[in-house]
Design an enzyme around this catalytic site. Structure first.
Site, mmCIF file in Angstrom:
data_model
loop_
_atom_site.group_PDB
_atom_site.id
_atom_site.type_symbol
_atom_site.label_atom_id
_atom_site.label_comp_id
_atom_site.label_asym_id
_atom_site.label_seq_id
_atom_site.Cartn_x
_atom_site.Cartn_y
_atom_site.Cartn_z
ATOM 1 N N GLY A 1 0.788 -1.237 0.000
ATOM 2 C CA GLY A 1 0.000 0.000 0.000
ATOM 3 C C GLY A 1 0.814 1.278 0.000
ATOM 4 O O GLY A 1 0.317 2.313 0.439
ATOM 5 N N HIS B 1 0.898 0.146 -13.393
ATOM 6 C CA HIS B 1 1.730 -1.006 -13.749
ATOM 7 C C HIS B 1 3.204 -0.583 -13.752
ATOM 8 O O HIS B 1 3.536 0.467 -14.313
ATOM 9 C CB HIS B 1 1.315 -1.534 -15.125
ATOM 10 C CG HIS B 1 2.071 -2.747 -15.516
ATOM 11 N ND1 HIS B 1 1.851 -3.978 -14.929
ATOM 12 C CD2 HIS B 1 3.091 -2.924 -16.394
ATOM 13 C CE1 HIS B 1 2.681 -4.850 -15.440
ATOM 14 N NE2 HIS B 1 3.448 -4.244 -16.328
ATOM 15 N N ASN C 1 -5.555 1.537 -13.079
ATOM 16 C CA ASN C 1 -4.539 0.637 -12.518
ATOM 17 C C ASN C 1 -3.170 1.265 -12.751
ATOM 18 O O ASN C 1 -2.998 2.083 -13.645
ATOM 19 C CB ASN C 1 -4.612 -0.724 -13.223
ATOM 20 C CG ASN C 1 -3.608 -1.712 -12.670
ATOM 21 O OD1 ASN C 1 -3.435 -1.824 -11.451
ATOM 22 N ND2 ASN C 1 -2.922 -2.423 -13.548
HETATM 23 C C1 GRF Z 1 3.329 -1.333 -7.597
HETATM 24 O O1 GRF Z 1 4.639 -1.433 -8.077
HETATM 25 C C2 GRF Z 1 2.339 -1.371 -8.719
HETATM 26 O O2 GRF Z 1 2.847 -0.875 -9.922
HETATM 27 C C3 GRF Z 1 2.038 -2.830 -8.858
HETATM 28 O O3 GRF Z 1 2.065 -3.336 -7.552
HETATM 29 C C4 GRF Z 1 2.927 -2.537 -6.744
HETATM 30 C C5 GRF Z 1 2.139 -2.140 -5.527
HETATM 31 O O4 GRF Z 1 2.939 -1.546 -4.549
HETATM 32 N N1 GRF Z 1 0.754 -3.001 -9.525
HETATM 33 P P1 GRF Z 1 2.308 -0.919 -3.243
HETATM 34 O O5 GRF Z 1 1.419 -1.994 -2.591
HETATM 35 O O6 GRF Z 1 1.493 0.277 -3.639
HETATM 36 O O7 GRF Z 1 3.456 -0.571 -2.364
#
Ligand code: GRF
Length: 209
Positions: free
Chosen positions: A18, A115, A113
């Site tokens: 998060g 990525h 989303n």
């Molecule tokens: C991020 O790198 C995002 O791009 C991918 O999952 C990761 C989530 O990180 N989809 P966090 O839970 O927000 O620290």
């Protein structure tokens, strides 16, 4: 914020740490994004994102796949929670499941989303390591609207992150994360300002009113 701008209401879906949730919440707190996070939903009761939300006083809800007879029932439960919270925008931040058609239909053009690669290259769960293994010199982050595919929806914001000679997955993902903390708040701000217009595969960014 201009006096005519109304705060939009956001749900964040997160399965893990998060840190993006944290960055978004902080950007909202610092001002300039006409939005509020109404709820954080997780499919993982151990997600640290829930803890982060709790510390900020943001309501949370855990919806676990194992508690439902099948995948459509699980997705309907998420859709219903989103409707109940009355959200305008659904933000996937490290949400580790595909969004089912039940949610997509209810929130068409209103799900984003992030990525950790420059889409359409290296979609899927291992975007950072796939890019490294391919030997790219530049990777980055992509914020996109969600459609029925895996990381295939119309692109809103991208930021490039150069790959360094001795990068491993951890070091590259660390720098990608920093770019994410800029790109996601920017994309949410543009949406909240009503400046994103989806035209086929393209997202047009309208000038500020
Ligand atoms: C991020 O790198 C995002 O791009 C991918 O999952 C990761 C989530 O990180 N989809 P966090 O839970 O927000 O620290």
């Amino acid at each position: 914020m201009s006096p005519i701008e109304k705060n939009i209401s956001i749900a964040v879906l997160a399965s893990g740490s998060g840190t993006n949730l944290e960055a978004i919440a902080q950007a909202i707190e610092e001002g300039g994004i006409p939005a509020r996070i109404a709820i954080v939903i997780s499919d993982n009761p151990d997600a640290f994102a829930l803890e982060r939300a709790g510390r900020r006083g943001i309501p949370t809800k855990v919806i676990e796949l194992g508690d439902y007879p099948d995948r459509p029932a699980f997705d309907r439960a998420i859709r219903d929670a989103l409707r109940q919270a009355g959200v305008d925008l659904v933000v996937l931040a490290g949400y580790m499941k595909l969004v089912g058609p039940e949610i997509l239909e209810a929130f068409s053009g209103r799900i984003m989303n992030i990525h950790p690669a420059l889409l359409p290259s290296f979609p899927g769960e291992h975007g950072v390591s796939d890019a490294l293994q391919h030997g790219v010199k530049v990777s980055g982050v992509t914020v996109h609207f969600v459609d029925e595919g895996l990381d295939t929806g119309p692109i809103i914001v991208q930021e490039a992150v150069p790959v360094e000679e001795n990068d491993d997955e951890e070091s590259l993902h660390g720098r990608i994360h920093l770019a994410e903390y800029r790109a996601y708040p920017l994309a949410i701000k543009l949406f909240a300002q009503g400046r994103l217009q989806i035209e086929g595969r393209k997202v047009k960014v309208l000038p500020q009113k």
